[in-house]
Design a protein around this motif. Structure first.
Motif, PDB file in Angstrom:
ATOM      1  N   GLU A 161       0.829  -1.196   0.000  1.00 46.96           N
ATOM      2  CA  GLU A 161       0.000   0.000   0.000  1.00 46.96           C
ATOM      3  C   GLU A 161       0.866   1.250   0.000  1.00 46.96           C
ATOM      4  O   GLU A 161       0.627   2.206  -0.742  1.00 46.96           O
ATOM      5  N   LYS A 165       0.897   4.014  -2.880  1.00 47.43           N
ATOM      6  CA  LYS A 165       0.577   5.413  -2.607  1.00 47.43           C
ATOM      7  C   LYS A 165       1.722   6.320  -3.034  1.00 47.43           C
ATOM      8  O   LYS A 165       1.532   7.387  -3.622  1.00 47.43           O
ATOM      9  N   ASP A 236       2.236   7.984   5.654  1.00 41.98           N
ATOM     10  CA  ASP A 236       1.790   6.651   5.241  1.00 41.98           C
ATOM     11  C   ASP A 236       2.938   5.840   4.671  1.00 41.98           C
ATOM     12  O   ASP A 236       3.097   4.655   4.972  1.00 41.98           O
ATOM     13  N   ARG A 303       5.532   6.809  12.375  1.00 43.38           N
ATOM     14  CA  ARG A 303       4.731   7.945  11.913  1.00 43.38           C
ATOM     15  C   ARG A 303       5.196   9.227  12.583  1.00 43.38           C
ATOM     16  O   ARG A 303       5.238  10.291  11.977  1.00 43.38           O
TER      17      ARG A 303
ATOM     18  N   ARG B 635      -4.509  15.996  12.481  1.00 46.21           N
ATOM     19  CA  ARG B 635      -4.223  14.614  12.185  1.00 46.21           C
ATOM     20  C   ARG B 635      -5.330  13.985  11.336  1.00 46.21           C
ATOM     21  O   ARG B 635      -5.081  13.067  10.565  1.00 46.21           O
ATOM     22  N   GLN B 638      -5.153  13.323   7.687  1.00 46.41           N
ATOM     23  CA  GLN B 638      -4.370  12.192   7.210  1.00 46.41           C
ATOM     24  C   GLN B 638      -5.253  10.947   7.246  1.00 46.41           C
ATOM     25  O   GLN B 638      -5.083  10.068   8.067  1.00 46.41           O
ATOM     26  N   ASN B 639      -6.211  10.872   6.309  1.00 42.47           N
ATOM     27  CA  ASN B 639      -7.218   9.822   6.422  1.00 42.47           C
ATOM     28  C   ASN B 639      -6.882   8.583   5.614  1.00 42.47           C
ATOM     29  O   ASN B 639      -7.686   7.691   5.494  1.00 42.47           O
ATOM     30  N   GLY B 640      -5.702   8.555   5.053  1.00 43.30           N
ATOM     31  CA  GLY B 640      -5.288   7.349   4.345  1.00 43.30           C
ATOM     32  C   GLY B 640      -5.785   7.251   2.920  1.00 43.30           C
ATOM     33  O   GLY B 640      -5.454   6.324   2.215  1.00 43.30           O
ATOM     34  N   MET B 641      -6.608   8.207   2.482  1.00 41.54           N
ATOM     35  CA  MET B 641      -7.172   8.114   1.149  1.00 41.54           C
ATOM     36  C   MET B 641      -6.317   8.860   0.138  1.00 41.54           C
ATOM     37  O   MET B 641      -6.112  10.067   0.242  1.00 41.54           O
TER      38      MET B 641
ATOM     39  N   ASP D  94      -9.735   3.775  -2.601  1.00 41.67           N
ATOM     40  CA  ASP D  94     -10.346   4.170  -1.335  1.00 41.67           C
ATOM     41  C   ASP D  94     -10.308   3.047  -0.304  1.00 41.67           C
ATOM     42  O   ASP D  94     -10.507   3.267   0.885  1.00 41.67           O
ATOM     43  N   LEU D  96      -7.641   1.358   0.218  1.00 39.63           N
ATOM     44  CA  LEU D  96      -6.272   1.265   0.734  1.00 39.63           C
ATOM     45  C   LEU D  96      -6.165   2.105   2.007  1.00 39.63           C
ATOM     46  O   LEU D  96      -5.821   3.267   1.974  1.00 39.63           O
ATOM     47  N   LYS D  97      -6.546   1.486   3.084  1.00 39.54           N
ATOM     48  CA  LYS D  97      -6.589   2.253   4.325  1.00 39.54           C
ATOM     49  C   LYS D  97      -5.854   1.554   5.451  1.00 39.54           C
ATOM     50  O   LYS D  97      -6.143   1.753   6.628  1.00 39.54           O
ATOM     51  N   ALA D  98      -4.937   0.703   5.071  1.00 40.91           N
ATOM     52  CA  ALA D  98      -4.126   0.088   6.124  1.00 40.91           C
ATOM     53  C   ALA D  98      -3.235   1.139   6.770  1.00 40.91           C
ATOM     54  O   ALA D  98      -2.876   1.041   7.937  1.00 40.91           O
ATOM     55  N   LEU D  99      -2.891   2.134   5.994  1.00 42.90           N
ATOM     56  CA  LEU D  99      -2.014   3.176   6.499  1.00 42.90           C
ATOM     57  C   LEU D  99      -2.791   4.471   6.611  1.00 42.90           C
ATOM     58  O   LEU D  99      -3.140   5.087   5.614  1.00 42.90           O
ATOM     59  N   MET D 100      -3.096   4.830   7.802  1.00 37.84           N
ATOM     60  CA  MET D 100      -3.745   6.118   8.041  1.00 37.84           C
ATOM     61  C   MET D 100      -3.577   6.433   9.515  1.00 37.84           C
ATOM     62  O   MET D 100      -3.074   5.642  10.287  1.00 37.84           O
ATOM     63  N   GLU D 101      -4.015   7.611   9.837  1.00 42.91           N
ATOM     64  CA  GLU D 101      -3.869   8.003  11.241  1.00 42.91           C
ATOM     65  C   GLU D 101      -4.869   7.258  12.102  1.00 42.91           C
ATOM     66  O   GLU D 101      -6.028   7.153  11.764  1.00 42.91           O
TER      67      GLU D 101
END
Lengths: 504, 664, 528, 101
Positions: A161, A165, A236, A303, B635, B638-641, D94, D96-101
């Motif tokens: 991922e 990204k 990320d 992070r 923060r 930073q929602n991962g999208m 959308d 791909l959310k393994a990496l987020m805050e």
């Protein structure tokens, strides 16, 4: 300058040798990997390190034929050698850390080594670029290799991922960068820096074309250095990438990107300083503040360091801002302004090295920490009592973090000192104040890790790392952090000399 | 050089008790009681002997030059501020030295018997010696700051000795109260010192000690413009130490200490320090009629105020304590009307008879198994004959009966009050009234204690016995002094020479000289050039008669017609009695107005609200919280999208581009 | 020997650091570490005695100067020097060093080598701060100091140690980062980081105000001046005994020292402008600290707030701008270092035995621990400024100096208010003493507590001796600082300022007409 | 109507913006990759146009290099995407959310 000059390669071998060594070395590692089939691939790491050390040796003993290379596509000098040393050093450290991890897990990524070398090659080219095309090639070589380094851990969705990204957004930003280059080419009629500089002097720069072009290029570089609002990939990707790659990215890529950014703004500065300046100042402030504020809220150490790297990019941008500040660029106080510019430039170089040292030391320790499931050791709370289990590792990480926080007598303080002194010298006192407030905020989150390591008792779930080589390597880096923090002068003077070379 | 020898003796007067205190204190229980006692008494004895020696030397000097000094070098030397570590003796301090060491010596001897069975014997004597040291520093100190060292030192010893039996929380509290109330006085005293210093400093010659009494006296004229302020501030200090209104409240509580302590510190010596200080600074006080008026007023009001409280108290020592407060008021009154010499005279006679009374009461308490309540005493006349007779002498002296010591000093005070232009009829009348009350409550005390039937329990009764010789001997000596001690001040009108006053005259006359010099006021004491001998005779007779009446009424009421006392008690619904018994509720008033609100304010407002709430909570942790919350909110971006990231990227570019196109 | 004496300041400063490094690396056994640390601290004390005995009191300039180029071609240098003010503070530091180490003998049993290493490290940083004559060098030492203290509080502290440690760190940083900007600004005005070059910079009025504010904030937090004090009670309560002692005795003095050495002489206009406000804060601190101390249920917190009160006196003395007040401030620093240091040691003694510091837990201790009670009493009295002991001299000089100050607005009123602090000081200290030591021994847990051991007496006795000694012979300190105080105050009075040239006084050049020259403006008092 | 440089540039901008908008609105990772390609192509138009305008080869060289890089990038992107698809069975970014805050 459009006449075709057949490059006299024979006189340029010396200068090209480091690049060739890395390029050929990368291929060599691939070949060796394919032909020498052993279960234990640590010979690859030795080979990689050997290649990188060769770069260093060649640069030290080789003839110094500074100047344009390959018909003006590249330029070499102390400046490039400086960064080459830095990249080679970071490469060696990263190799050690990576190999340590592989050794422990018994699982190897043979493609890591050549990719690392190619990435470094890209950086070296990027730094030496004297032509938009070279910039592009260097940048993409670096980036493409890095995409795989980040995303190429098989079976690890987080890595994939992160890689994706990084790649997709990297491609997106490349498009802007390229568009910028195209516009500037359109204005200057050539892609060489010399062409551009010449055009800037002789023609009346069209704001729409040149301004837009340089702005888009700045966005492209801003992406690489993690400037807000182009920074969002950073946490990320840093989080998802293997730790040793994160360390590599945070140090080497940041250094390379800043190197070219500095050269680029100097190139574009005379006419555009005023146009860019306010936006750049605003973004610098945003970058510092955003990075630090969000880092406060992290419980994942990678992070946190990612956000901290955003913040540090902000500090470095402060140097860039100083470099092109109105009091420097094109003002009548030429003598004084040149000094200020030099002090800012030298401060950036010093900062990059200091930042690389402390960050590598930190990531080196984080890299070796593990627990049963084999995931990255990211939970800050599980560093509890590290100082009891592994005093050396804890001390190293502690020194690195204190240095990142800018506490003397570590290099982080001296780096900030040089940087802020340039800022103050340029009369940008409000910026300096914002800078120090930011470094104040940053103290809190760095301290939190120290709190956990030193002031909490270890628990069963606490991390533990066994790789002695990595720890000792990081320890040596920590010693360098102290050494450069106490005796920074020689190095800073060297940085000053080096920076003068690119101040054309 | 003859005076040279004397000089170095001076320091030993002070240091010998200190050394004894140090030795006794450090070795404490390792020292056998006999040795400890001997050491302590010996030290004070030596001090007394040395004082006598130096004093005799003084007497051999010409009247105007009676002054010896002993400097041990610079104490505080910084810039033109020069304060020496030194001691001096002139007629005034000579008298004080003799009284302190002399009475002190007797009380030490007495304590040998009184404290014989106390486990803190060694500690007690160390403190006592330390007290003598501090008191002698106060008396002999060469400058105001040395005086202040002694001043605080005696306060400390008083604190330590009041709280001597610290097992009882009340004793400890009393000690603390004494120290703190004294500190409030010191607050004024210190400010007075500062004011003197600041006024004087620019005018000082090279090497002149800033606060040295000689310097002050010499330059008194310079201070004339601020004399009132200085004197009032200093007098605030004096009200603390000498237990005057409004700071007298600690003295009655101080009776919690062992009785010899009450005798020595809270009757004979320490509490007179304020009077001594005012007398010492006479050259300043005479410059300010206002200050003199305040001193006199406070003195006389305290005298009558404390006397009324003494009427109703049941604790034998409390009665004496209020009597002391009252007598100190007389002394202040004397100072206030310019009769400094008489004030010191009363200090001396009071030291004799009040020490005697306290020691006598100690003897009674000793006999009564530490019972202090007079209501359960009575009939001790037979069982404690020596105590009784000496006590009676003390009572007569205190009541001002001729020819006991108290008569001479008290009568002189009243006369000076009456005749001085700083005094007048009203203060005289108040003082006169207080004298009668004094005679009355003292007789009440004697009757309740020594006459009638013993009202104690059988258990206590069986233990009643006369005290040992170490205790009675000082009583006898003090009784003799209470009788003859006043004769050295035998006044002119009665054919005497008022030798005591004359002896002190050089100290106080120079003050008048300075006053004339400073052209402030007409010297008060010097004003009474004409002696109205007739008037003096009449007043003396009146006060003697008044004293006798007081004694008589007291005897009559408590011996013959106790019902009168009861009906007096119920007068006005018992309210006046209750007010007096509760000491006008002054302690409660202080508690209610200062202490309690101060405590509550500090705890609930300053600490809980201002410190923890406002500063730490709101400003410190609040700003940290704001920063942290900002971080947590940012923060969320930073929602991962990836697409959101791209949006942010695009918006950034757009803003960048728009800015360029508009600014260009 | 000359190898040492020629670079004596370096030796004094870095010997503890060397010891610290050895403790990290080689001396790893607990028992060895203790003895080793003690030996190092003693050796450092012995070395510092050389300074004491070879110091020339008649000179107000720096002595034993060492100067080596460090950065920017020597514009920033390793510049160490020592005048009288530094001397007395250094002596306090080195004197307390061994005692503090000795006091931890039994108290610290966990990670002893690390603890000792941090203590020695801290000592080195503190000494460096007192010696540094280059602003950057000063700043480095100033900041470095935070690290060991942070760990000492955080690793060996009490329940809320982490909160306290972080608070301590951040609080101090808040001030010092702004000072850093100020330092940088000055650096480019002066062309060097040398303190003496800073003194010669002609700053505009407004610049002086800003710079003074930046510097003062840094130092005021360290002192701490009300209302910046809230880190102190937390740090004190949570820190281990040794930490509290060093914190109270030396670390807080850094702030005062900084004001005196830097903030005041560098920015006379700033001083003139802010002095009234600062003196008000100082007076508030005196009274407020005392009142809040009075109601504390925890002995250590009480002592911590008493520090706020005491240091309020010192600040007041400093900003009286009279030599007397300033010297009194310096003297009080030493006296407070001794008395409060001793108080914390004593509190540590009882904490070791009972593991509580709540006043309500005690009462009647004088029965069980008479020697302890005696030491505590003496220290209490020293703390309340009993004449004849060290505390009095300082307070007297401060108050007297302030009272006579002609430059400070409302000096008389300030002094009167401040003097109430003397009364309040007696109240809270004696009340605490009464509750802890007097009365019946009610709490069963206090029965049979052992009295002071010989080691504990050995720790306390030297301090107590000095409390008396300095009270009787204050000249010991005053003689050393008199000339230096005059030198430091000179720029404030437009007098001669000291140049870099050792032993050479130079008059400040006459200002050119029209040039904005910093002249100390005497603020009109009310009736002028 | 004569086709001038401006027209080429406008065309390029249109293509570029199309790619950009497509990138930010589409969720399919492959489409997003294609949008990036589109943007890169628009850059090629600019380079080619300017190359012609300036009558030198710099722009053409750039275009060639750009092709190579774009191809490499697409290859790597697809490779990673395949890996992701294997695990997640989706190419919706959308998710791909393994990496987020």
């Amino acid at each position: 300058m459009n006449e075709l000059i057949v490059p006299n390669l024979s006189s340029q071998w010396g200068a090209l040798l480091p690049y060739l060594i890395v390029a050929v070395g990368g291929l060599l590692v691939m070949v060796v990997d394919s032909f020498v089939r052993t279960l234990k691939k640590d010979h690859l790491s030795y080979l990689t390190m050997f290649i990188l050390i060769c770069v260093v040796i060649v640069q030290i003993v080789g003839r110094r034929t500074d100047g344009d290379l390959l018909g003006g596509m590249m330029i070499t000098g102390d400046f490039t050698r400086f960064f080459n040393y830095l990249f080679a050093g970071i490469g060696v450290m990263t190799t050690i850390f990576a190999t340590g991890l592989y050794d422990r897990e018994g699982r190897y990524r043979p493609e890591f080594y050549p990719l690392l070398l190619f990435s470094i090659l890209g950086m070296m080219i990027l730094v030496a670029a004297n032509d938009l095309l070279t910039i592009f090639l260097g940048l993409e070589t670096m980036s493409l290799a890095t995409y795989i380094l980040v995303g190429g851990v098989r079976g690890n969705i987080r890595s994939s991922e992160a890689g994706f990204k990084y790649l997709i957004l990297g491609g997106f930003s490349s498009a802007f960068l390229l568009m910028g280059m195209a516009l500037i080419y359109g204005f200057a009629g050539g892609t060489g820096f010399a062409d551009i500089a010449h055009a800037m002097k002789t023609q009346n720069p069209d704001v729409l074309i040149v301004g837009l072009g340089s702005a888009l290029m700045l966005v492209g570089f801003g992406f690489k250095v993690a400037m807000v609002p182009f920074h969002m990939w950073t946490p990320d990707v840093y989080d998802g990438a293997p730790t040793y790659v994160t360390g590599f990215m945070a140090t080497a890529i940041k250094a390379a990107a800043f190197a070219i950014l500095v050269r680029f703004v100097i190139l574009m500065q005379p006419q555009l300083a005023f146009a860019w300046y306010p936006v750049l100042v605003a973004l610098t402030i945003l970058t510092m503040s955003f990075g630090n504020l969000v880092a406060l809220a992290q419980s994942n150490i990678k992070r946190m360091l990612a956000w901290s790297s955003v913040a540090h990019a902000g500090y470095l941008l402060l140097g860039v801002v100083t470099l092109i500040s109105p009091s420097v660029g094109g003002s009548d106080m030429m003598m004084r302004s040149q000094e200020i510019g030099e002090s800012a430039g030298a401060a950036i170089l010093f900062y990059l090295v200091g930042y690389a040292l402390m960050n590598l030391a930190a990531f080196g320790i984080i890299n070796v920490m593990n627990h049963k499931s084999g995931e990255d050791a990211v939970d800050i709370n599980r560093y509890a009592g590290l100082s009891r289990r592994q005093p050396l590792a804890a001390a190293t990480l502690g020194i690195a973090l204190l240095s990142l926080a800018g506490i003397p007598p570590f290099v982080g303080f001296m780096a900030k000192f040089y940087l802020f002194s340039a800022v103050v010298r340029a009369g940008l006192i409000p910026l300096a104040v914002i800078g120090v407030i930011n470094s104040l905020i940053s103290v809190y989150y760095y301290l939190r890790v120290l709190v956990v390591m030193y002031m909490k008792e270890p628990e069963d779930t606490s991390y533990h790392g066994t790789e002695l080589v990595s720890v000792v390597t990081s320890g040596v880096l920590a010693l360098l952090v102290i050494w450069l923090g106490v005796m920074p002068d020689a190095f800073h003077r060297a940085a000053l000399v080096i920076f003068r070379q690119i101040h054309f | 050089m003859e005076s040279h020898a004397t000089e170095s003796l001076l320091r030993w007067i002070v240091l010998v008790p200190l050394l004894a205190a140090a030795v006794g204190g450090l070795l404490n229980r390792r020292l056998p009681k006999q040795v400890a006692g001997l050491l302590a008494c010996g030290a004070v004895g030596v001090s007394f002997a040395l004082s006598v020696t130096v004093f005799l030397r003084l007497t051999r000097m010409p009247a105007a030059e009676r002054f010896v000094s002993d400097t041990m070098g610079t104490w505080i030397g910084f810039g033109n501020l020069q304060i020496d570590l030194g001691f001096t003796m002139d007629p005034l301090s000579g008298v004080m030295a003799l009284v302190v060491t002399g009475v002190g010596f007797l009380i030490h001897i007495y304590s040998l018997g009184y404290m014989a069975h106390d486990e803190g014997f060694g500690r007690f004597f160390a403190y006592m010696n330390l007290f003598i040291f501090a008191m002698m520093t106060l008396v002999l100190g060469e400058n105001m700051l040395m005086l202040f060292v002694g001043w605080e030192g005696v306060g400390l010893c008083s604190y330590l000795l009041i709280a001597f039996w610290f097992n009882d929380e009340a004793n400890a509290a009393a000690g603390k109260k004494a120290f703190i109330v004294n500190r409030i006085g010191d607050f004024g005293f210190l400010l007075g010192i500062f004011l003197i210093g600041t006024t004087l400093l620019p005018h000082l010659a090279e090497g002149e000690g800033l606060f040295s009494f000689r310097t002050l006296q010499h330059h008194a004229g310079i201070m004339a413009p601020v004399a009132t302020a200085i004197c009032l501030l200093l007098f605030l200090g004096a009200t603390g130490k000498s237990a005057q209104i409004p700071l007298y409240i600690w003295l009655p509580d101080a009776m919690a200490g062992p009785t010899p302590v009450s005798a020595l510190i809270h009757a004979a010596t320490m509490v007179t320090a304020g009077v001594y200080m005012v007398a010492r600074m006479n050259f300043l006080f005479v410059l300010s009629p206002t200050a003199m008026g305040v001193v006199a007023a406070v003195g006389v009001v305290t005298a009558i105020f404390a006397a009324t409280i003494a009427l109703t108290q049941n604790d034998i020592k409390k009665v004496l304590a209020y009597s002391t407060v009252s007598q100190l008021g007389y002394m202040m009154l004397a100072c206030g009307v310019g009769a400094f010499g008489i004030a010191i005279f009363h200090v001396m006679t009071h030291a004799f008879f009040k020490a005697l009374l306290f020691l006598g009461s100690g003897s009674v308490i000793h006999a009564m198994s530490n019972e202090k309540d007079m209501r359960v005493m009575g009939g001790l006349k037979k069982k404690l004959p020596i105590t009784f007779w000496t006590f009676l002498i003390g009572t007569l002296a205190l009541a001002g009966i001729f020819p006991f010591a108290g008569f001479f000093s008290k009568d002189e005070i009243l006369w000076k009050t009456f005749s001085s232009e700083l005094g007048g009829v009203l203060p005289w009348a108040l003082g006169f009234l207080a004298a009668g009350l004094t005679a009355f409550y003292m007789m009440r005390l004697v009757v309740l204690t020594f006459f009638g039937e013993n009202r104690a329990s059988a258990e206590v009764k069986s233990h009643i016995h006369e005290s040992p010789a170490t205790m009675t001997m000082p009583l006898v000596i003090l009784a003799v002094l209470s009788l003859v001690g006043g004769w050295i001040g035998w006044p002119h009108f009665m054919g005497g020479g008022a030798w005591f006053e004359q002896w002190l005259a050089p100290v106080f006359s120079s003050g008048h000289g300075a006053a004339a010099h400073g052209a402030a006021v007409h010297g008060a004491a010097a004003g009474e050039a004409v002696h109205d001998t007739m008037m003096e005779w009449i007043l003396a007779g009146a006060s003697l008669a008044w004293g006798l009446i007081g004694l008589g009424v007291g005897y009559f009421v408590y011996m013959k017609k106790i019902s009168i006392a009861t009906s007096l008690r119920n007068l006005g619904g018992g309210v006046p009695y209750k007010i007096l018994l509760n000491k006008y509720y002054v302690d409660e008033a202080y508690e209610g107005t200062f202490i309690r609100p101060g405590y509550l304010l500090s705890k609930n407002v300053l600490w809980k609200i201002v410190d923890a709430g406002l500063i730490d909570g709101l400003l410190v942790n609040g700003s940290a919280l704001v920063v942290a919350i900002t971080g947590s909110v940012l923060r969320l971006f930073q929602n991962g999208m990836v697409r959101f990231y791209a949006w942010s990227f695009t918006i950034g570019v757009t803003v960048f581009v728009l800015y360029l196109s508009f600014s260009g | 020997m000359s190898l040492i004496t020629d670079h004596i300041l370096t030796w004094v400063t870095f010997l503890p650091l060397l010891g610290s490094v050895l403790l990290w690396t080689i001396v790893r056994r607990d028992s060895h570490a203790r003895i080793f640390a003690l030996v190092v601290a003693l050796a450092d004390f012995v070395l510092s005695l050389h300074l004491w005995f070879h110091f020339d009191s008649s000179r107000g300039d720096d002595q034993f100067v060492e100067k080596v180029a460090w950065l920017f071609n020597g514009q920033i240098s390793y510049h160490m020097g020592m005048d009288g003010i530094s001397l007395v503070l250094v002596m306090l530091t080195t004197f307390l060093g061994p005692l503090v180490i000795l006091s931890t003998w039994k108290a610290i049993t966990d990670r002893v080598p690390e603890f000792m290493a941090f203590l020695l490290f801290l000592q080195a940083a503190m000494l460096g701060t007192f010696f540094a004559r280059d602003m950057l060098l000063f700043y480095v030492f100033w900041e470095v100091m935070l690290i060991p203290m942070y760990f000492i509080i955080g690793m060996w502290g009490g329940q809320r140690r982490i909160y306290a440690a972080v608070k301590f760190f951040i609080f101090t940083m808040v001030g010092s980062v702004f000072m850093l900007v100020g330092i940088l600004y000055l650096y480019f005005q002066a062309g060097s980081m040398n303190l003496f070059d800073f003194l010669e910079v002609a700053l505009g009025h407004e610049a002086q105000l800003w710079l003074f504010a930046a510097f003062f904030l840094a130092f005021a937090i360290k002192v701490p001046v009300f209302p910046l004090h809230t880190w102190l009670p937390d740090a004190h309560v949570e820190a281990p005994t040794a930490g509290s002692v060093v914190l109270a005795a030396v670390l807080l003095k850094m702030g005062i020292y900084g004001m005196l050495r830097f903030a005041m002489p560098l920015f006379p206009d700033g001083v003139a402008f802010f002095a009234p406000a600062i003196s008000i804060l100082a007076v508030i601190g005196i009274i407020y600290g005392a009142l809040v101390a009075m109601v504390q249920p925890d002995v250590k917190k009480l002592v911590a707030y008493s520090s706020v009160s005491h240091l309020g006196f010192v600040v007041l003395g400093l900003f009286s701008l009279t030599p007397l007040g300033v010297a009194g401030g310096i003297f009080t620093m030493i006296a407070h270092g001794l008395s409060t240091g001793a108080l914390f040691l004593l509190v540590g003694v009882i904490y070791e035995r009972r593991h509580t510091r709540q006043i309500s837990e005690f009462g009647g201790l004088a029965h069980e621990m008479p020697v302890f009670a005696t030491f505590f009493m003496i220290t209490t009295l020293a703390s309340v400024g009993l004449p004849g002991m060290a505390g009095f001299i300082g307070e007297f000089m401060i108050l007297f100096g302030t009272f006579g100050s002609e430059t400070l607005a409302h000096a008389k009123l300030m002094t009167i208010l401040a003097t109430t602090g003397v009364v309040l000081g007696a109240i809270y200290m004696l009340w605490m003493y009464q509750r802890v030591f007097f009365g019946k021994l009610a709490n069963e847990k206090n029965k049979g507590l052992p009295d002071l051991s010989l080691r504990e007496i050995a720790v306390l006795l030297p301090i107590v001796i000095f409390m008396f000694w300095l009270g009787v012979r204050p000249g010991l300190i005053l003689d050393k600082v008199e000339a230096s105080v005059a030198t430091v105050l000179a720029p404030l009075n437009g007098g001669p300022i000291l140049t870099d040239d050792p032993g050479h006084h130079a008059l400040r050049a006459e200002p050119e007409p029209g040039q904005d020259h910093p002249v100390f403006i005497v603020r009109d008092t009310e009736n002028q | 109507m004569e086709i001038t440089l401006t027209h080429y540039l406008l065309l390029a901008m249109t293509v570029f913006l199309t790619g950009m908008v497509g990138f930010v609105v589409r969720r399919n990772a492959i489409v997003m990759l294609m949008c990036v390609e589109l943007m890169l192509s628009s850059v090629n138009i600019v380079f080619a146009a300017y190359s012609r305008f300036h009558a030198n080869a710099d722009g053409h060289v750039f275009v060639l290099m750009n092709f190579a890089v774009a191809a490499a990038e697409a290859a790597i992107g697809l490779a990673i995407l395949v890996e992701i698809f294997r695990r997640r069975r989706t190419v919706n970014v959308d998710d791909l959310k393994a990496l987020m805050e």
